[in-house]
Design an enzyme around this catalytic site. Structure first.
Site, PDB file in Angstrom:
ATOM      1  CG  ASP A  37      -2.197   0.821   0.987  1.00  0.00           C
ATOM      2  OD1 ASP A  37      -3.281   0.243   0.907  1.00  0.00           O
ATOM      3  OD2 ASP A  37      -2.101   2.076   0.871  1.00  0.00           O
ATOM      4  CE1 TYR A 155     -12.632   5.173  -9.065  1.00  0.00           C
ATOM      5  CE2 TYR A 155     -14.847   4.822  -9.926  1.00  0.00           C
ATOM      6  CZ  TYR A 155     -13.805   4.435  -9.107  1.00  0.00           C
ATOM      7  OH  TYR A 155     -13.930   3.300  -8.323  1.00  0.00           O
ATOM      8  CE  LYS A 159     -11.278   2.348 -10.431  1.00  0.00           C
ATOM      9  NZ  LYS A 159     -10.406   1.381  -9.723  1.00  0.00           N
ATOM     10  CB  ILE A 188     -17.654  -2.223  -2.099  1.00  0.00           C
ATOM     11  CG1 ILE A 188     -17.829  -2.872  -3.488  1.00  0.00           C
ATOM     12  CG2 ILE A 188     -17.201  -3.237  -1.048  1.00  0.00           C
ATOM     13  CD1 ILE A 188     -18.795  -4.018  -3.582  1.00  0.00           C
TER      14      ILE A 188
HETATM   15  N1  LIG Z   1     -15.801   0.897  -2.593  1.00  0.00           N
HETATM   16  C1  LIG Z   1     -16.496   0.969  -3.716  1.00  0.00           C
HETATM   17  O1  LIG Z   1     -17.692   1.269  -3.743  1.00  0.00           O
HETATM   18  C2  LIG Z   1     -15.799   0.692  -5.028  1.00  0.00           C
HETATM   19  C3  LIG Z   1     -16.599   0.522  -6.170  1.00  0.00           C
HETATM   20  C4  LIG Z   1     -15.979   0.264  -7.384  1.00  0.00           C
HETATM   21  C5  LIG Z   1     -14.615   0.147  -7.451  1.00  0.00           C
HETATM   22  N2  LIG Z   1     -13.861   0.309  -6.329  1.00  0.00           N
HETATM   23  C6  LIG Z   1     -12.422   0.212  -6.467  1.00  0.00           C
HETATM   24  O2  LIG Z   1     -11.910  -0.692  -5.525  1.00  0.00           O
HETATM   25  C7  LIG Z   1     -10.572  -0.334  -5.225  1.00  0.00           C
HETATM   26  C8  LIG Z   1     -10.377  -0.336  -3.719  1.00  0.00           C
HETATM   27  O3  LIG Z   1     -11.177   0.653  -3.159  1.00  0.00           O
HETATM   28  P1  LIG Z   1     -11.741   0.574  -1.675  1.00  0.00           P
HETATM   29  O4  LIG Z   1     -13.172   0.779  -1.795  1.00  0.00           O
HETATM   30  O5  LIG Z   1     -11.216  -0.601  -0.982  1.00  0.00           O
HETATM   31  O6  LIG Z   1     -11.112   1.940  -1.104  1.00  0.00           O
HETATM   32  P2  LIG Z   1     -10.131   2.224   0.110  1.00  0.00           P
HETATM   33  O7  LIG Z   1      -9.944   3.695   0.083  1.00  0.00           O
HETATM   34  O8  LIG Z   1     -10.635   1.573   1.345  1.00  0.00           O
HETATM   35  O9  LIG Z   1      -8.776   1.508  -0.319  1.00  0.00           O
HETATM   36  C9  LIG Z   1      -7.953   2.003  -1.341  1.00  0.00           C
HETATM   37  C10 LIG Z   1      -6.515   1.703  -0.948  1.00  0.00           C
HETATM   38  O10 LIG Z   1      -5.674   2.133  -2.035  1.00  0.00           O
HETATM   39  C11 LIG Z   1      -4.529   2.737  -1.449  1.00  0.00           C
HETATM   40  N3  LIG Z   1      -3.888   3.645  -2.404  1.00  0.00           N
HETATM   41  C12 LIG Z   1      -4.324   4.863  -2.835  1.00  0.00           C
HETATM   42  N4  LIG Z   1      -3.430   5.392  -3.667  1.00  0.00           N
HETATM   43  C13 LIG Z   1      -2.418   4.506  -3.775  1.00  0.00           C
HETATM   44  C14 LIG Z   1      -1.193   4.494  -4.493  1.00  0.00           C
HETATM   45  N5  LIG Z   1      -0.815   5.537  -5.274  1.00  0.00           N
HETATM   46  N6  LIG Z   1      -0.384   3.418  -4.390  1.00  0.00           N
HETATM   47  C15 LIG Z   1      -0.731   2.379  -3.584  1.00  0.00           C
HETATM   48  N7  LIG Z   1      -1.863   2.339  -2.863  1.00  0.00           N
HETATM   49  C16 LIG Z   1      -2.690   3.395  -2.967  1.00  0.00           C
HETATM   50  C17 LIG Z   1      -5.058   3.491  -0.234  1.00  0.00           C
HETATM   51  O11 LIG Z   1      -4.015   3.808   0.667  1.00  0.00           O
HETATM   52  C18 LIG Z   1      -6.070   2.483   0.304  1.00  0.00           C
HETATM   53  O12 LIG Z   1      -5.482   1.608   1.235  1.00  0.00           O
HETATM   54  C19 LIG Z   1     -10.313   1.015  -5.892  1.00  0.00           C
HETATM   55  O13 LIG Z   1      -9.589   0.791  -7.091  1.00  0.00           O
HETATM   56  C20 LIG Z   1     -11.699   1.510  -6.197  1.00  0.00           C
HETATM   57  O14 LIG Z   1     -11.736   2.364  -7.318  1.00  0.00           O
HETATM   58  C21 LIG Z   1     -14.420   0.571  -5.123  1.00  0.00           C
END
Ligand SMILES: NC(=O)c1ccc[n+]([C@@H]2O[C@H](COP(=O)([O-])OP(=O)(O)OC[C@H]3O[C@@H](n4cnc5c(N)ncnc54)[C@H](O)[C@@H]3O)[C@@H](O)[C@H]2O)c1
Length: 248
Positions: A37, A155, A159, A188
């Site tokens: 991370d 975004y 994506k 999520i």
């Molecule tokens: N939560 C949702 O509703 C949702 C929906 C669709 C897609 N996503 C995707 O799922 C993935 C995870 O999201 P999440 O919901 O767990 O969010 P989250 O914010 O809980 O986790 C994201 C993680 O990515 C890390 N991160 C950010 N920039 C970074 C970098 N430059 N290098 C390394 N790590 C980095 C952050 O420190 C964090 O730990 C993302 O790609 C997000 O776009 C999430």
């Protein structure tokens, strides 16, 4: 039963949300997990070890090519191979994400982390996967890549790029037994959502046929399946996991 026994799996974004759950689920399934991370994923690494699993922690900014080299080199030197890569790290825009209001800095930031990072990760691991007879890569996109949603211009572009890049890469290296697939989650419940007003939360839940929002564990179990032998014949596909939100 899905198993990752003896697999060596790198997870990005392992410090929070979906990445954290995926790291834990992969460890439960028997993998040694390299938890990465941008900020140290120590809490995830410790949680895996406390449950008797195997984990290593690395700080890695997915935009950093040298960082990728360090993580892959140390993994290969300790374990001899990389069996799986699950790329979960991602952000949403810190400024209004519309074609008109986006700043160039925000566009560059989102495209660099959410899309370029995926390319750098695949570039870092695929050569050793080919050398060791194959591997599994799972890249996390979003339903924002598939349907138009408000305030997701950069975004959605990033994506959507993940899906195209992954599909192309999957056919490029299919004969080398490198499997590349995509998960596109709906909403999520993770910290990325920020504070959602109760009315919006209720409306999002009501708009989801499954009757609830997603949990990180929902995505993690799909990721583990794609990383396992169950993913051997799955090439270049995008799996939507959204409780039916895009199905109606
Ligand atoms: N939560 C949702 O509703 C949702 C929906 C669709 C897609 N996503 C995707 O799922 C993935 C995870 O999201 P999440 O919901 O767990 O969010 P989250 O914010 O809980 O986790 C994201 C993680 O990515 C890390 N991160 C950010 N920039 C970074 C970098 N430059 N290098 C390394 N790590 C980095 C952050 O420190 C964090 O730990 C993302 O790609 C997000 O776009 C999430």
């Amino acid at each position: 039963m899905t198993t990752l026994t003896d697999q060596i799996v790198i997870v990005t974004g392992a410090g929070s949300g979906i990445g954290r759950s995926t790291a834990l689920a992969a460890a439960h399934a028997g993998a040694t997990v390299i938890c990465t991370d941008i900020k140290a994923a120590d809490e995830t690494t410790e949680a895996i070890r406390e449950e008797g699993g195997q984990a290593r922690g690395h700080e890695l900014d997915v935009r950093d090519r040298e960082g990728w080299k360090n993580v892959t080199a140390s993994t290969l030197s300790e374990f001899g191979r990389i069996s799986g890569l699950c790329q979960v790290a991602g952000i949403v825009s810190p400024t209004p994400d519309t074609a008109v209001d986006l700043t160039e800095d925000s566009w560059n930031l989102i495209l660099d982390i959410d899309l370029k990072g995926m390319w750098l990760g695949m570039q870092a691991v695929i050569p050793s996967m080919i050398e060791s007879g194959g591997g599994k890569i799972v890249n996390v996109s979003s339903v924002a890549a598939l349907i138009g949603m408000q305030n997701t211009a950069a975004y959605a572009a990033a994506k959507g790029g993940i899906i195209a890049l992954s599909r192309q890469t999957s056919i490029q290296y299919a004969a080398d037994k490198v499997r590349v697939n995509v998960i596109a989650p709906g909403t999520i419940e993770t910290p990325i959502l920020g504070d959602i007003p109760k009315e919006l939360y209720d409306a999002m839940t009501a708009g989801t046929p499954a009757g609830r929002l997603g949990q990180p564990e929902d995505v993690a179990s799909l990721a583990v399946h794609l990383l396992s032998a169950g993913g051997d014949f799955i090439v270049g596909q995008t799996f939507v996991i959204d409780g039916g939100w895009t199905a109606h």
